[in-house]
Design a protein around this motif. Structure first.
Motif, PDB file in Angstrom:
ATOM      1  N   VAL A 132       0.843  -1.195   0.000  1.00  0.00           N
ATOM      2  CA  VAL A 132       0.000   0.000   0.000  1.00  0.00           C
ATOM      3  C   VAL A 132       0.881   1.248   0.000  1.00  0.00           C
ATOM      4  CG1 VAL A 132      -1.799   1.260   1.227  1.00  0.00           C
ATOM      5  CG2 VAL A 132      -1.766  -1.241   1.285  1.00  0.00           C
ATOM      6  N   PRO A 133       0.728   2.124  -0.990  1.00  0.00           N
ATOM      7  CA  PRO A 133       1.511   3.366  -0.993  1.00  0.00           C
ATOM      8  C   PRO A 133       1.170   4.211   0.236  1.00  0.00           C
ATOM      9  CG  PRO A 133       0.518   2.975  -3.152  1.00  0.00           C
ATOM     10  CD  PRO A 133      -0.105   1.987  -2.219  1.00  0.00           C
ATOM     11  N   GLN A 134       2.174   4.663   0.937  1.00  0.00           N
ATOM     12  CA  GLN A 134       1.962   5.448   2.146  1.00  0.00           C
ATOM     13  C   GLN A 134       3.184   6.306   2.427  1.00  0.00           C
ATOM     14  OE1 GLN A 134       1.649   2.671   5.546  1.00  0.00           O
ATOM     15  NE2 GLN A 134       2.230   1.083   4.096  1.00  0.00           N
ATOM     16  N   PRO A 135       3.021   7.352   3.214  1.00  0.00           N
ATOM     17  CA  PRO A 135       4.132   8.278   3.457  1.00  0.00           C
ATOM     18  C   PRO A 135       5.126   7.740   4.496  1.00  0.00           C
ATOM     19  CG  PRO A 135       2.177   9.025   4.615  1.00  0.00           C
ATOM     20  CD  PRO A 135       1.761   7.833   3.799  1.00  0.00           C
ATOM     21  N   PHE A 136       6.384   8.125   4.311  1.00  0.00           N
ATOM     22  CA  PHE A 136       7.455   7.767   5.229  1.00  0.00           C
ATOM     23  C   PHE A 136       8.333   8.994   5.470  1.00  0.00           C
ATOM     24  CE2 PHE A 136       6.243   3.825   3.185  1.00  0.00           C
ATOM     25  CZ  PHE A 136       6.226   2.909   4.222  1.00  0.00           C
ATOM     26  N   GLN A 137       9.058   8.950   6.582  1.00  0.00           N
ATOM     27  CA  GLN A 137      10.022   9.997   6.893  1.00  0.00           C
ATOM     28  C   GLN A 137      11.418   9.385   6.837  1.00  0.00           C
ATOM     29  OE1 GLN A 137       8.960  13.295   7.931  1.00  0.00           O
ATOM     30  NE2 GLN A 137      11.090  13.814   7.470  1.00  0.00           N
ATOM     31  N   ILE A 138      12.329  10.027   6.078  1.00  0.00           N
ATOM     32  CA  ILE A 138      13.690   9.510   5.972  1.00  0.00           C
ATOM     33  C   ILE A 138      14.459   9.876   7.244  1.00  0.00           C
ATOM     34  CG2 ILE A 138      15.845   9.574   4.672  1.00  0.00           C
ATOM     35  CD1 ILE A 138      14.230  10.306   2.206  1.00  0.00           C
ATOM     36  N   LEU A 139      15.010   8.865   7.911  1.00  0.00           N
ATOM     37  CA  LEU A 139      15.777   9.089   9.127  1.00  0.00           C
ATOM     38  C   LEU A 139      17.278   9.181   8.843  1.00  0.00           C
ATOM     39  CD1 LEU A 139      14.001   6.591  11.582  1.00  0.00           C
ATOM     40  CD2 LEU A 139      13.497   9.008  11.200  1.00  0.00           C
ATOM     41  N   LYS A 140      17.747   8.431   7.819  1.00  0.00           N
ATOM     42  CA  LYS A 140      19.178   8.363   7.557  1.00  0.00           C
ATOM     43  C   LYS A 140      19.411   7.990   6.096  1.00  0.00           C
ATOM     44  CE  LYS A 140      23.324   5.926   9.216  1.00  0.00           C
ATOM     45  NZ  LYS A 140      23.828   4.863  10.123  1.00  0.00           N
ATOM     46  N   MET A 141      20.438   8.607   5.455  1.00  0.00           N
ATOM     47  CA  MET A 141      20.806   8.292   4.066  1.00  0.00           C
ATOM     48  C   MET A 141      22.316   8.197   3.944  1.00  0.00           C
ATOM     49  SD  MET A 141      18.310  10.428   1.518  1.00  0.00           S
ATOM     50  CE  MET A 141      18.932   9.510   0.105  1.00  0.00           C
ATOM     51  N   ASP A 142      22.787   7.217   3.171  1.00  0.00           N
ATOM     52  CA  ASP A 142      24.206   7.068   2.870  1.00  0.00           C
ATOM     53  C   ASP A 142      24.321   6.650   1.409  1.00  0.00           C
ATOM     54  OD1 ASP A 142      26.879   6.425   2.639  1.00  0.00           O
ATOM     55  OD2 ASP A 142      27.011   5.569   4.656  1.00  0.00           O
ATOM     56  N   ARG A 143      24.579   7.644   0.518  1.00  0.00           N
ATOM     57  CA  ARG A 143      24.607   7.391  -0.938  1.00  0.00           C
ATOM     58  C   ARG A 143      25.737   6.433  -1.298  1.00  0.00           C
ATOM     59  NH1 ARG A 143      22.791  10.355  -5.421  1.00  0.00           N
ATOM     60  NH2 ARG A 143      23.061   9.050  -7.251  1.00  0.00           N
ATOM     61  N   ARG A 144      26.884   6.600  -0.613  1.00  0.00           N
ATOM     62  CA  ARG A 144      28.031   5.764  -0.966  1.00  0.00           C
ATOM     63  C   ARG A 144      27.750   4.296  -0.680  1.00  0.00           C
ATOM     64  NH1 ARG A 144      32.410   3.928   1.787  1.00  0.00           N
ATOM     65  NH2 ARG A 144      31.755   5.036   3.664  1.00  0.00           N
ATOM     66  N   ARG A 145      27.094   4.024   0.445  1.00  0.00           N
ATOM     67  CA  ARG A 145      26.769   2.636   0.788  1.00  0.00           C
ATOM     68  C   ARG A 145      25.410   2.202   0.275  1.00  0.00           C
ATOM     69  NH1 ARG A 145      28.709   1.982   7.114  1.00  0.00           N
ATOM     70  NH2 ARG A 145      30.914   2.508   6.779  1.00  0.00           N
ATOM     71  N   GLY A 146      24.651   3.145  -0.215  1.00  0.00           N
ATOM     72  CA  GLY A 146      23.328   2.807  -0.733  1.00  0.00           C
ATOM     73  C   GLY A 146      22.321   2.470   0.359  1.00  0.00           C
ATOM     74  N   ASN A 147      22.481   3.067   1.550  1.00  0.00           N
ATOM     75  CA  ASN A 147      21.600   2.767   2.689  1.00  0.00           C
ATOM     76  C   ASN A 147      20.607   3.906   2.915  1.00  0.00           C
ATOM     77  OD1 ASN A 147      22.938   0.380   3.139  1.00  0.00           O
ATOM     78  ND2 ASN A 147      24.310   1.260   4.676  1.00  0.00           N
ATOM     79  N   ILE A 148      19.352   3.530   3.118  1.00  0.00           N
ATOM     80  CA  ILE A 148      18.313   4.493   3.467  1.00  0.00           C
ATOM     81  C   ILE A 148      17.477   3.868   4.588  1.00  0.00           C
ATOM     82  CG2 ILE A 148      16.327   5.845   2.701  1.00  0.00           C
ATOM     83  CD1 ILE A 148      17.353   5.616  -0.137  1.00  0.00           C
ATOM     84  N   VAL A 149      17.276   4.616   5.680  1.00  0.00           N
ATOM     85  CA  VAL A 149      16.435   4.157   6.789  1.00  0.00           C
ATOM     86  C   VAL A 149      15.251   5.109   6.893  1.00  0.00           C
ATOM     87  CG1 VAL A 149      16.313   3.676   9.258  1.00  0.00           C
ATOM     88  CG2 VAL A 149      18.440   3.257   8.005  1.00  0.00           C
ATOM     89  N   VAL A 150      14.039   4.528   6.907  1.00  0.00           N
ATOM     90  CA  VAL A 150      12.823   5.345   6.940  1.00  0.00           C
ATOM     91  C   VAL A 150      11.971   4.988   8.162  1.00  0.00           C
ATOM     92  CG1 VAL A 150      12.743   5.668   4.450  1.00  0.00           C
ATOM     93  CG2 VAL A 150      11.602   3.689   5.483  1.00  0.00           C
ATOM     94  N   SER A 151      10.965   5.843   8.472  1.00  0.00           N
ATOM     95  CA  SER A 151      10.064   5.630   9.607  1.00  0.00           C
ATOM     96  C   SER A 151       8.639   5.963   9.213  1.00  0.00           C
ATOM     97  CB  SER A 151      10.494   6.505  10.784  1.00  0.00           C
ATOM     98  OG  SER A 151       9.527   6.467  11.802  1.00  0.00           O
ATOM     99  N   ARG A 152       7.756   5.068   9.521  1.00  0.00           N
ATOM    100  CA  ARG A 152       6.318   5.330   9.355  1.00  0.00           C
ATOM    101  C   ARG A 152       5.747   5.893  10.649  1.00  0.00           C
ATOM    102  NH1 ARG A 152       1.747   2.117  10.392  1.00  0.00           N
ATOM    103  NH2 ARG A 152      -0.062   2.644   9.074  1.00  0.00           N
ATOM    104  N   ARG A 153       6.348   5.502  11.772  1.00  0.00           N
ATOM    105  CA  ARG A 153       5.884   5.942  13.089  1.00  0.00           C
ATOM    106  C   ARG A 153       5.989   7.454  13.234  1.00  0.00           C
ATOM    107  NH1 ARG A 153       8.276   3.849  18.925  1.00  0.00           N
ATOM    108  NH2 ARG A 153       7.215   5.406  20.214  1.00  0.00           N
TER     109      ARG A 153
END
Length: 578
Positions: free
Chosen positions: A160-181
C-alpha cells in the motif's frame, strides 16, 4: 577542426583518429541516465535506440514500477541507465530500474535535506524490519518504526503506498532508513492539537473507556485520550477502577484540566454528582456515635465508610485503650462493621477523625472505681525495667512499682533482682492517673511504714519514736568502729559509732558488747523524710547524769559530786533490774 580535411581521401591514420573520437564521446555517457526511443517490442522486451550507433534491450516489466506506471509503446521516449556502450553482442547494456533508482536518489536527497515526507511501498519482510520501495530506491524500515504501538499483523500495510520519513541516508553505501511511526506521531499530534483546541475545562463530554490501570482509566474522547484518575471516579473510596468501569464502556465525564502543551487531559466522574461533604459538620457533630464499615487498613489506622462518599480515619492511637503498639489489622478487619465516635471534622481538608476506643469504657476509670487508693491488688510481673516492675492488673491494664516502693530498708536496685517475669505478687494502689493512663503501685507499703510504728508497748520505751526518746536496742553486729543495733519493737536499725558508746572514753570500746545484748540509748536524729534514725548510749548517760545532778542538788547542799553520781548509778541499776 575535424581530423579529415576537405581535400583528398582520408588515410588509415585519419580513420583511426575519427574512430577514437567517436568512441571517446560515447564512453562519456557510461554510468549515466540517457534518453532513448523504443523502436520495437519483441517478446516483452523493448528495443531502444540511444542515438549512439547502437541499441539496447530492456524487459518491459521494468517499466511497470510495481504496477504503478503504464507500459510504454513503440516510438515513446524513455530514460534508461547506460552501463556499457557495447557488450559481446554489440548491444548497449541498459536498465530502466537503475535509471529510476538514480532519479529516486536525487529526489530523496532533496527531500531528506528539506525533511519532507516521501511515498513508498512496504513489499518485503527482512530481519529486524521491512524493505520499502521508494520509487526505485530500496529503504529499510525497522520494526520499531512501523507504528506508534506494536503491530502484530503487518499484512494490511504491505503493498500500500503510504508516506514515510527519511531518518538516515548514505549514498556511498546505498543505505536508506525510513520511519512510518514518525509520520503517524506528527499526524496524531496535529489531530490532538485540533481536538484539544475544541475542548475546554468544565465541559461535559461522553467517552469510551479505552484502557484500565491501577491508578485510573484512559477514556477516548474521539481521537484523544483523557485520564480518569481512580480518586475522581466516585466520591466513595474506589480501590481499583475495575470495581466501577469496564473496557468499552461509555461514560459521561467532566473535563477537569487541560494542558495545551502536553495535550494531557484530566477527567472526572464524581464531579457530575452532588458533593456529600457539603454541610458535613452539621451532619456529624463532635462526640456523635454511629456505625460504619471498615474499607481500608493501613499502618497508621483504618478508614471507615460512614456513607457513600464519606470516610473517616481511626488513627492507630484511637483504636484501643491498652493495645498501643499493635497493627490496626489485628484489631479490626476489612468490611467489618464497627461503632465509632466522631472526634474531629475538617470540611476544608475533607477529613473526619474517628475514635474506636471512645465507644468502650475507659479501663483506667473502671480500675479507679473498683480499686481506690490504698486497696490491695494482685497481678503477674509482666516486665522488669531499670526503674521498676510492671504488674498486669484486672481490666487489661498495667501498674508500675517503682524501685523506691519495693522495700523500706534495702535499695530497690538490689530488691528488684528478687523478682522475675511471671511471678504473682501483691501490691497496694498508691495512685491512679486516668488522664495519663498510669497506675502507681507499692509493695513495701503492704508491711507498713516502720517510721510510723508505735513502740510504747516495749520495755524501756514510751510513746512514738521521736528525737530524744529513750529506746531499748538489741545488738545485731559488733564492728571495730561501733555496733549495729535494732530498735526493739520496730524494724528500724541504726549504727552506734565508737564515740557514742559511752561517756567515759575508756568505755568507748565495741568489744564491751555482745550480739543479742540489749542496751538503752537515746534517739539523737529522727528524720521521717530522709528515713534516717540515729541513737547514742553516750547521750543517754549524759542526760541521766544531768538529771541526777538536778534531782540530788549541788555540792553547796552538802552532797559531794561522788555522792550524786553514786546515787544516779544506783537508780539506773535498780531500773535495769526492774
Amino acid at each position: 577542426m575535424s581530423a579529415v580535411t576537405s581535400y583528398g581521401s582520408p588515410s588509415r591514420d585519419d580513420f583511426a583518429a575519427l574512430l577514437d573520437e567517436s568512441y571517446g564521446k560515447n564512453e562519456a555517457f557510461e554510468g549515466t541516465v540517457v534518453k532513448g526511443i523504443i523502436v520495437a517490442i519483441e517478446k516483452d522486451v523493448a528495443v531502444i535506440d540511444l542515438g549512439l550507433k547502437t541499441e539496447g534491450r530492456v524487459a518491459m516489466k521494468e517499466f511497470t514500477n510495481n504496477g504503478r506506471d503504464e507500459l510504454p509503446g513503440v516510438g515513446d521516449e524513455v530514460e534508461v541507465y547506460l552501463e556499457r556502450i557495447e557488450n559481446a553482442l554489440g548491444e548497449a547494456v541498459i536498465s530502466r530500474d537503475k535509471a529510476r533508482r538514480e532519479e529516486s536518489w536525487v529526489k530523496l536527497e532533496k527531500a531528506f535535506e528539506r525533511q519532507e515526507k516521501v511515498e513508498g511501498i512496504i513489499f518485503n519482510q527482512v530481519k529486524g524490519g521491512f524493505t520499502v520501495d521508494l520509487d526505485g530506491a530500496m529503504a529499510f524500515l525497522p520494526r520499531s518504526q512501523v507504528d506508534i504501538r506494536p503491530v502484530r499483523d503487518v499484512a494490511p500495510l504491505m503493498g500500500v503506498p503510504q508516506p514515510f520519513q527519511i531518518l538516515k541516508m548514505d549514498r556511498r553505501r546505498g543505505n536508506i532508513v525510513v520511519s512510518r511511526r514518525t509520520v503517524l506521531e506528527e499526524s496524531r499530534a496535529e489531530q490532538r492539537h485540533e481536538i484539544v483546541a475544541n475542548l475546554e475545562e468544565g465541559q461535559v463530554i461522553d467517552g469510551t473507556v479505552k484502557n484500565i490501570t491501577d491508578y485510573g482509566a484512559f477514556v477516548d474522547l474521539g481521537g484523544i485520550d483523557g485520564l480518569l484518575h481512580v480518586t475522581d471516579i466516585a466520591w466513595r473510596r474506589v480501590n481499583h477502577p475495575t470495581e466501577v468501569l469496564t473496557i468499552g464502556q461509555t461514560v459521561r465525564v467532566k473535563i477537569i484540566k487541560i494542558n495545551h502543551e502536553t495535550h494531557r487531559i484530566s477527567l472526572g466522574m464524581k464531579q457530575l454528582l452532588d458533593d456529600p461533604w457539603q454541610g458535613i459538620e452539621a451532619k456529624y457533630p463532635i462526640e456523635m456515635k454511629l456505625n460504619g464499615r471498615v474499607t481500608n487498613i493501613t499502618d497508621y489506622g483504618a478508614f471507615v465508610e460512614l456513607e457513600p462518599g464519606i470516610e473517616g480515619l481511626i488513627h492507630v492511637s484511637e483504636m484501643s485503650w491498652t493495645k498501643k503498639n499493635v497493627h490496626p489489622g489485628k484489631i479490626v478487619a476489612t468490611s467489618q462493621e464497627v461503632e465509632v465516635q466522631v472526634l474531629e471534622v475538617d470540611a476544608v481538608k475533607r477529613r473526619i477523625s474517628l475514635g474506636l476506643k471512645q465507644t468502650l469504657s475507659n479501663p483506667w476509670e473502671s480500675f479507679a472505681e473498683r480499686f481506690p487508693v490504698g486497696t490491695e491488688v494482685e497481678g503477674e510481673v509482666k516486665n522488669k525495667t531499670e526503674f521498676g516492675l510492671f504488674i498486669g492488673l484486672d481490666g487489661d491494664v498495667d501498674g508500675m512499682v517503682h524501685l523506691s516502693d519495693l522495700d523500706w530498708n534495702r535499695p530497690g536496685e538490689q530488691v528488684i533482682d528478687d523478682y522475675k517475669k511471671g511471678d504473682v505478687v501483691k501490691a497496694q494502689v498508691l495512685d491512679v492517673d486516668v488522664e495519663k493512663e498510669r497506675i502507681s503501685l507499692g509493695i513495701k507499703q503492704l508491711a507498713g511504714d516502720p517510721f510510723v510504728s508505735k513502740v510504747g508497748e516495749e520495755p524501756g520505751t514510751s510513746g512514738d519514736l521521736r528525737k530524744n526518746a529513750i529506746v531499748t536496742c538489741e545488738v545485731i553486729d559488733v564492728k571495730e568502729g561501733g555496733i549495729d543495733v535494732k530498735i526493739v519493737g520496730t524494724d528500724l536499725t541504726a549504727f552506734v559509732k565508737r564515740s557514742e558508746l559511752a561517756r567515759d572514753r575508756n568505755d568507748q570500746r565495741a568489744d564491751r558488747f555482745a550480739v543479742g545484748e540489749k542496751v538503752d540509748a537515746r534517739i539523737t536524729l529522727f528524720d521521717r523524710k530522709a528515713r534516717k534514725v540515729s541513737v547514742s548510749i553516750k547521750a543517754l548517760e549524759m542526760a541521766e547524769e544531768k538529771e541526777a545532778i538536778a534531782n540530788y542538788g549541788s555540792a553547796d547542799s552538802g552532797a559531794s559530786l561522788g555522792d550524786i553520781l553514786g546515787a544516779a548509778l544506783r537508780a539506773r541499776t535498780e531500773g535495769e533490774k526492774k
